[in-house]
Design an enzyme around this catalytic site. Structure first.
Site: not given
Ligand code: NAD
Ligand code: UFG
Length: 337
Positions: A125, A149, A153
């Site tokens: 991330s 979190y 990572k």
């Molecule tokens: P998500 O929650 O939709 O998908 C994660 C999946 O992993 C889910 O299906 C959950 O059931 C499964 N899971 C969690 N813990 C588990 C375990 N112990 N064993 C087996 N399965 C498990 O999330 P996503 O948005 O698809 O994210 C996928 C990956 O990308 C995550 O590692 C997340 O940290 C990373 N990531 C997501 C974002 C974002 O904003 N969505 C940003 C940066 C990184």
């Molecule tokens: N924001 C609002 N109102 C809300 C939610 C978010 O104003 O209700 C703003 C936040 O302050 C930020 C922007 O929208 O300025 C984006 O916020 P998000 O929560 O959508 O995303 P972040 O950038 O905070 O974080 C996301 C994921 C993290 C990941 C990161 C970088 O939640 O897990 O992107 O990949 F690490």
């Protein structure tokens, strides 16, 4: 038949990547404990691709279960999505986050090594850049984490760097996602957050369908174009495509290598609201409130290294991201229910 183990394959990014793998003729085997997903995603994937991939219910913390899976299947590589991802929750429940994400990853890597599988694509991330000293962010920026979190990572990234330094058989592509949004164009799969969404676009989408009444914009006094936070939003289908390229890159023998996955464009919260309003044809009521603790003013990628090394570049722009997110949300008011 190239088999890929996809941990967390039933989740938001995992399901889109599974579709991309199937469309490439690869064989993904999904492994998920459904802690943040539903089995219903499988029939949706089948509707899109004509194939119902095998899904094994299990937890990456369960070494025995993982071992059974590796005894049954010979994998060419693993794409490791499984993890908990809510920043606020990780501050309240750090043990759960370290246990699930770090311990779970250790169990996975141990099992992979035991069975001679050393090829991995890992979901990291942009949070590993902490508060960046400038933007755009390159892969060489210093790494830090502002919450548990992000720490998980960073720890997993460090484990992968140490593994590949110790044993040249390890090949790991670390993908540092910026802000994934959007959905598959079929509107059959998309993001389905539990409870009240933490992230901006899912929150706006629920305001647009009337499930939530107003958006709170966290902070209007940042040093950005309009005072609101700037992020690099990336279409989830582009993100899925980056995983295919990252799998190919494992053949380069690069050891462990990290790549930014973003468009390189930053948009403010107000710009996102305006784009979503264009997509859904309605006004999104909002109030500008205090900053959210732990947020940075501006975060967007320098995507050049990914373009050069992976041959990957985002294709979709802001309007397509908002259009597809809206199509998914409006066609699935209750997610997969
Ligand atoms: P998500 O929650 O939709 O998908 C994660 C999946 O992993 C889910 O299906 C959950 O059931 C499964 N899971 C969690 N813990 C588990 C375990 N112990 N064993 C087996 N399965 C498990 O999330 P996503 O948005 O698809 O994210 C996928 C990956 O990308 C995550 O590692 C997340 O940290 C990373 N990531 C997501 C974002 C974002 O904003 N969505 C940003 C940066 C990184
Ligand atoms: N924001 C609002 N109102 C809300 C939610 C978010 O104003 O209700 C703003 C936040 O302050 C930020 C922007 O929208 O300025 C984006 O916020 P998000 O929560 O959508 O995303 P972040 O950038 O905070 O974080 C996301 C994921 C993290 C990941 C990161 C970088 O939640 O897990 O992107 O990949 F690490």
């Amino acid at each position: 038949m190239t088999k890929i183990l996809v941990t967390g394959g039933a989740g938001y990014i995992g399901s889109h990547t599974v579709v991309a793998l199937l469309e490439q003729g690869l064989t993904p085997i999904l492994f998920d404990n459904f802690s943040n997903s539903q089995e219903a995603v499988l029939s949706r994937i089948e509707k899109i691709t004509g194939v119902s991939p095998q899904l094994i219910e299990g937890d990456i913390k369960d070494g025995e279960k993982l071992n059974e899976v590796f005894v049954e299947h010979e994998f060419d590589a693993v794409i490791h999505f499984a993890g908990l991802k809510a920043v606020g929750e990780s501050v309240e429940e750090p043990l759960r986050y370290y246990q699930n994400n770090v311990y779970g990853s250790l169990q996975l890597f141990r099992t992979m090594a035991k069975h001679g599988c050393f090829r991995l694509v890992f979901s990291s991330s942009a949070s590993v850049y902490g508060e960046p000293e400038s933007v755009p962010i390159t892969e060489h920026f210093p790494l830090s984490a502002a919450n548990p979190y992000g720490q998980t990572k960073l720890m997993i990234e460090n484990i992968l760097r140490d593994l590949s330094a110790a044993d040249a058989r390890w090949q790991a592509s670390i993908l540092r996602y910026f802000n994934p949004v959007g959905a598959h164009k079929s509107a059959l799969i998309g993001e389905n957050p539990n409870g009240i969404p933490n992230n901006l676009v899912p929150y706006i989408a629920q305001v647009a369908i009337g499930k939530l009444s107003r958006l709170s914009v966290f902070g209007g006094d940042y040093d950005t174009i309009d005072g609101t936070g700037v992020r690099d939003y990336i279409h989830v289908v582009d993100l899925a495509d980056a995983h295919l390229k990252a799998l190919d890159a494992l053949d380069d023998g690069h050891g462990c290598c990290a790549y930014n996955v973003g468009t390189g464009e930053g948009y403010s919260v107000l710009e996102i609201i305006a784009a979503f309003e264009r997509a859904c044809g309605a006004k999104i009521p909002y109030d500008i409130v205090a900053r959210r603790s732990g947020d940075v003013a501006s975060s967007f990628a320098d995507p050049i290294f990914s373009e050069q090394k992976l041959g990957w570049k985002a294709r979709f722009g802001l309007n397509e991201m908002m259009r597809d997110h809206w199509q998914w949300q409006s066609a699935n008011l209750e997610g997969y229910k």
